[in-house]
Scaffold this active site. Structure first.
Site, PDB file in Angstrom:
ATOM      1  N   HIS A  56       0.835  -1.213   0.000  1.00  0.00           N
ATOM      2  CA  HIS A  56       0.000   0.000   0.000  1.00  0.00           C
ATOM      3  C   HIS A  56       0.868   1.260   0.000  1.00  0.00           C
ATOM      4  O   HIS A  56       0.427   2.326   0.425  1.00  0.00           O
ATOM      5  CB  HIS A  56      -0.981   0.015   1.173  1.00  0.00           C
ATOM      6  CG  HIS A  56      -2.119  -0.960   0.982  1.00  0.00           C
ATOM      7  ND1 HIS A  56      -3.363  -0.589   0.543  1.00  0.00           N
ATOM      8  CD2 HIS A  56      -2.179  -2.302   1.149  1.00  0.00           C
ATOM      9  CE1 HIS A  56      -4.144  -1.660   0.464  1.00  0.00           C
ATOM     10  NE2 HIS A  56      -3.441  -2.717   0.825  1.00  0.00           N
TER      11      HIS A  56
ATOM     12  N   GLY B 106      -6.153 -14.919  -9.466  1.00  0.00           N
ATOM     13  CA  GLY B 106      -6.868 -14.245  -8.388  1.00  0.00           C
ATOM     14  C   GLY B 106      -6.328 -14.506  -7.004  1.00  0.00           C
ATOM     15  O   GLY B 106      -7.058 -14.387  -6.018  1.00  0.00           O
TER      16      GLY B 106
ATOM     17  N   GLY C 156      -3.484 -12.880  -5.887  1.00  0.00           N
ATOM     18  CA  GLY C 156      -2.576 -11.792  -5.538  1.00  0.00           C
ATOM     19  C   GLY C 156      -1.167 -12.009  -6.056  1.00  0.00           C
ATOM     20  O   GLY C 156      -0.239 -11.312  -5.656  1.00  0.00           O
TER      21      GLY C 156
ATOM     22  N   ASP D 197       2.647  -4.331 -10.695  1.00  0.00           N
ATOM     23  CA  ASP D 197       2.523  -5.684 -11.254  1.00  0.00           C
ATOM     24  C   ASP D 197       3.156  -5.790 -12.636  1.00  0.00           C
ATOM     25  O   ASP D 197       3.908  -6.715 -12.929  1.00  0.00           O
ATOM     26  CB  ASP D 197       1.050  -6.088 -11.359  1.00  0.00           C
ATOM     27  CG  ASP D 197       0.375  -6.137 -10.011  1.00  0.00           C
ATOM     28  OD1 ASP D 197       1.076  -6.013  -8.990  1.00  0.00           O
ATOM     29  OD2 ASP D 197      -0.862  -6.286  -9.980  1.00  0.00           O
TER      30      ASP D 197
ATOM     31  N   TYR E 180      -9.978  -1.373  -0.025  1.00  0.00           N
ATOM     32  CA  TYR E 180      -8.861  -0.762  -0.758  1.00  0.00           C
ATOM     33  C   TYR E 180      -9.161   0.715  -1.001  1.00  0.00           C
ATOM     34  O   TYR E 180      -8.335   1.588  -0.727  1.00  0.00           O
ATOM     35  CB  TYR E 180      -8.642  -1.500  -2.085  1.00  0.00           C
ATOM     36  CG  TYR E 180      -7.577  -0.902  -2.971  1.00  0.00           C
ATOM     37  CD1 TYR E 180      -6.248  -1.301  -2.854  1.00  0.00           C
ATOM     38  CD2 TYR E 180      -7.901   0.046  -3.943  1.00  0.00           C
ATOM     39  CE1 TYR E 180      -5.266  -0.752  -3.675  1.00  0.00           C
ATOM     40  CE2 TYR E 180      -6.926   0.594  -4.765  1.00  0.00           C
ATOM     41  CZ  TYR E 180      -5.616   0.194  -4.629  1.00  0.00           C
ATOM     42  OH  TYR E 180      -4.661   0.733  -5.446  1.00  0.00           O
TER      43      TYR E 180
HETATM   44  P1  ADP Z   1      -4.401 -11.670  -9.885  1.00  0.00           P
HETATM   45  O1  ADP Z   1      -3.770 -10.738 -10.866  1.00  0.00           O
HETATM   46  O2  ADP Z   1      -3.995 -11.400  -8.485  1.00  0.00           O
HETATM   47  O3  ADP Z   1      -4.204 -13.105 -10.229  1.00  0.00           O
HETATM   48  P2  ADP Z   1      -6.757 -10.401 -10.911  1.00  0.00           P
HETATM   49  O4  ADP Z   1      -8.165 -10.396 -10.464  1.00  0.00           O
HETATM   50  O5  ADP Z   1      -6.044  -9.115 -11.055  1.00  0.00           O
HETATM   51  O6  ADP Z   1      -5.966 -11.388  -9.926  1.00  0.00           O
HETATM   52  O7  ADP Z   1      -6.655 -11.118 -12.326  1.00  0.00           O
HETATM   53  C1  ADP Z   1      -7.230 -12.402 -12.530  1.00  0.00           C
HETATM   54  C2  ADP Z   1      -8.003 -12.390 -13.814  1.00  0.00           C
HETATM   55  O8  ADP Z   1      -7.100 -12.311 -14.939  1.00  0.00           O
HETATM   56  C3  ADP Z   1      -8.768 -13.673 -14.056  1.00  0.00           C
HETATM   57  O9  ADP Z   1     -10.024 -13.622 -13.427  1.00  0.00           O
HETATM   58  C4  ADP Z   1      -8.886 -13.700 -15.576  1.00  0.00           C
HETATM   59  O10 ADP Z   1      -9.914 -12.837 -16.004  1.00  0.00           O
HETATM   60  C5  ADP Z   1      -7.565 -13.089 -16.012  1.00  0.00           C
HETATM   61  N1  ADP Z   1      -6.567 -14.142 -16.273  1.00  0.00           N
HETATM   62  C6  ADP Z   1      -5.349 -14.244 -15.690  1.00  0.00           C
HETATM   63  N2  ADP Z   1      -4.674 -15.325 -16.166  1.00  0.00           N
HETATM   64  C7  ADP Z   1      -5.476 -15.919 -17.078  1.00  0.00           C
HETATM   65  C8  ADP Z   1      -5.355 -17.074 -17.902  1.00  0.00           C
HETATM   66  N3  ADP Z   1      -4.264 -17.826 -17.881  1.00  0.00           N
HETATM   67  N4  ADP Z   1      -6.386 -17.383 -18.723  1.00  0.00           N
HETATM   68  C9  ADP Z   1      -7.489 -16.601 -18.748  1.00  0.00           C
HETATM   69  N5  ADP Z   1      -7.661 -15.518 -17.994  1.00  0.00           N
HETATM   70  C10 ADP Z   1      -6.682 -15.162 -17.154  1.00  0.00           C
HETATM   71 MG    MG Z   2      -4.020  -8.648 -10.959  1.00  0.00          MG
END
Ligand code: ADP
Ligand code: MG
Length: 379
Positions: free
Chosen positions: A34, A119, A121, A169, A221
Site C-alpha cells: 500500500h 486471483g 494476488g 505488477d 482498498y
Molecule cells: P491476480 O492478478 O492477483 O491473479 P486479478 O483479479 O487481477 O488477480 O486477475 C485475474 C483475472 O485475470 C482472471 O479472473 C482472468 O480474467 C484473467 N486471467 C489471468 N490469467 C489468465 C489465464 N491464464 N487465462 C485466462 N484468464 C486469465
Molecule cells: Mg491482478
C-alpha cells in the site's frame, strides 16, 4: 510442462503450429505494501511461475485468443475499452493500448496457459498482459523500449478492463531479472535491480497461499486509499511518500483522527522498511531482512488493518517453526504469505501451518518455495 500445454492448446484451437512462445512471470512483493499509490517504494521479484502465450500470425486487424483456463476462444478486431469483456478483455486491452500508443499491432492467434494461480494476488493478470504484449511487440517487430512497456500494459488493465491498479505488477512482470528484486520508486518510476540471490545465502522464500476467500477487497482498498490521500492533504504534502520516518512523531501529533494516524504510520514506516531492506540486500545480508518482513506484517495487521486470521496465523506459525521473517504479501484480506526460510525447512514450516489451519477449521493452505526468476521474454 506449461509450455507444452500452450502449444497443445494452440494446435487444438488453430490447427497449426505457433510461430513462437512468450513467457511472463507472476510476481511476489517482497516488501512495500500500500505504498505504491502513496508514491512510495515497492520491492517485487518475479516468480518462477509463468504465463505462456503461444502465438502465430493472423490477418491484419484480427485477433483470436483461447486459454487453457477457459472454455471458449474469443475473437475480436480493433475495439474500444469495454467492448470485449471477461478474461479476454486483458488481451483486447493490450491490443488497444499498443494501438493507442501509436503502434501497428500485428493480427495474431494466441493460446494461453498459465501456472500462476488466478486471483491469488500473484498477478496472473499482469503475467497475461505482459506475455501477450511482449509477443505482439516481437511478432510485429515494433519499436517499444522496455521502459515504456509497463505503462502500456497498465493502461490495458486500468482503462480497458477497468481495474484501478498501480504500475507495480506490470513493472515486475516485464522488468524483473533472475536473482534480483526490483526496487521501484512509484513517483519517478525509476527502477533499480537489487541483488536477491536466495540460494547463495542458503535461503528460500516459502509462499503460503492462505486460500482465504477474498472479501470486501475493493471497498476496503478504496477506503484505505482515500484515508491516505486525505491525510496527505491535511498535512500539506503531495503524497505520504514525502513524510520521512524522523518526521513521523511530529506529523502524527498534527492529526486528530486515531484511525488516520495509524494508516499514516503504516505507510511511512513501510517506506522506511523497503529502503532498509534494499540496503541489507546490497550488502548480501539476506537473512537479516527477516525482522523487517515481520515488522511489515505487524504494521499491516495493527495499523493498516488489512489482514485476516488465516494470514495472521500463517505468519505466526511460520515464525514459530523457524522462519527468519514472514508477512502477508499483496493488497490484503486474504491472499498469500511469504516466509524467509532456510533451504530445507520448507516441509517443516508447511506442515506446521497445515496443522494450525486444520485446528482452526480453515480451508487447507497451499505452499511452495520460490526464488527470483526472469521477467517477460520470448522462449
Ligand atoms: P491476480 O492478478 O492477483 O491473479 P486479478 O483479479 O487481477 O488477480 O486477475 C485475474 C483475472 O485475470 C482472471 O479472473 C482472468 O480474467 C484473467 N486471467 C489471468 N490469467 C489468465 C489465464 N491464464 N487465462 C485466462 N484468464 C486469465
Ligand atoms: Mg491482478
Amino acid at each position: 510442462m506449461i509450455t507444452d500445454d500452450a502449444v497443445a492448446a494452440f494446435r487444438e484451437e488453430f490447427g497449426a503450429e505457433p510461430a513462437g512462445l512468450w513467457a511472463a512471470p507472476g510476481r511476489l512483493n517482497l516488501i512495500g505494501e500500500h505504498t505504491d499509490y502513496n508514491e512510495g517504494f515497492v520491492l517485487p521479484f518475479a516468480l518462477p511461475q509463468r504465463t505462456i502465450a503461444a502465438v502465430g500470425p493472423a490477418p491484419a486487424g484480427e485477433w483470436t485468443v483461447c486459454s487453457t483456463s477457459e472454455d471458449r476462444a474469443v475473437a475480436f478486431g480493433l475495439t474500444e475499452p469495454g467492448q470485449v469483456t471477461g478474461w479476454a478483455a486483458y488481451v483486447a486491452g493490450v491490443v488497444w493500448s499498443l494501438h493507442d500508443a501509436g503502434h501497428e499491432v500485428p493480427g495474431a492467434r494466441i493460446a494461453i496457459a498459465s501456472e500462476v494461480p488466478l486471483g491469488s494476488g500473484l498477478s496472473s493478470s499482469a503475467a497475461l498482459e505482459s506475455s501477450v504484449l511482449t509477443a505482439l511487440i516481437d511478432l510485429g517487430g515494433l519499436d517499444v523500449p522496455l521502459e515504456k512497456r509497463p505503462a502500456i500494459a497498465q493502461r490495458a488493465e486500468n482503462v480497458y478492463v477497468g481495474a484501478p491498479t498501480g504500475i507495480l505488477d506490470q513493472s515486475a512482470s516485464i522488468r524483473c531479472q533472475e536473482g534480483k528484486a526490483l526496487f521501484l520508486d512509484c513517483r519517478s518510476y525509476e527502477i533499480d535491480q537489487i541483488p536477491f540471490d536466495l540460494a547463495a545465502a542458503g535461503l528460500a522464500i516459502l509462499v503460503i497461499n492462505s486460500n482465504a476467500p477474498h472479501q470486501h477487497v475493493d471497498g476496503e482498498y478504496g477506503a484505505r486509499r482515500r484515508t491516505c490521500e486525505e491525510a496527505a492533504r491535511l498535512l500539506g504534502v503531495p503524497a505520504l511518500r514525502d513524510i520521512t520516518g524522523d518526521q513521523l512523531d511530529d506529523v502524527l501529533a498534527r492529526l486528530d483522527d486515531e484511525v488516520m494516524r495509524r494508516r499514516v504510520r503504516h505507510v511511512v514506516t513501510e517506506d522506511d522498511r523497503v529502503l532498509e531492506t534494499v540496503k541489507l540486500l546490497h550488502t548480501g545480508q539476506v537473512r537479516e531482512i527477516g525482522p523487517l518482513l515481520t515488522a511489515s506484517h505487524v504494521s499491516m495487521r495493527d495499523d493498516f488493518e488489512i489482514t485476516v486470521p488465516q494470514v495472521d496465523i500463517a505468519v505466526e506459525t511460520a515464525l514459530r517453526a523457524g522462519a527468519h521473517g514472514a508477512r502477508m504479501t499483496g493488497g490484503g484480506f486474504g491472499g498469500c504469505v511469504l516466509a524467509l526460510i532456510d533451504t530445507g525447512a520448507a516441509d517443516a514450516v508447511t506442515a506446521a501451518v497445515e496443522e494450525a489451519y486444520a485446528k482452526e477449521g480453515f480451508t487447507p493452505p497451499t505452499a511452495w518455495t520460490v526464488t527470483a526468476g526472469p521477467g517477460a521474454t520470448q522462449l
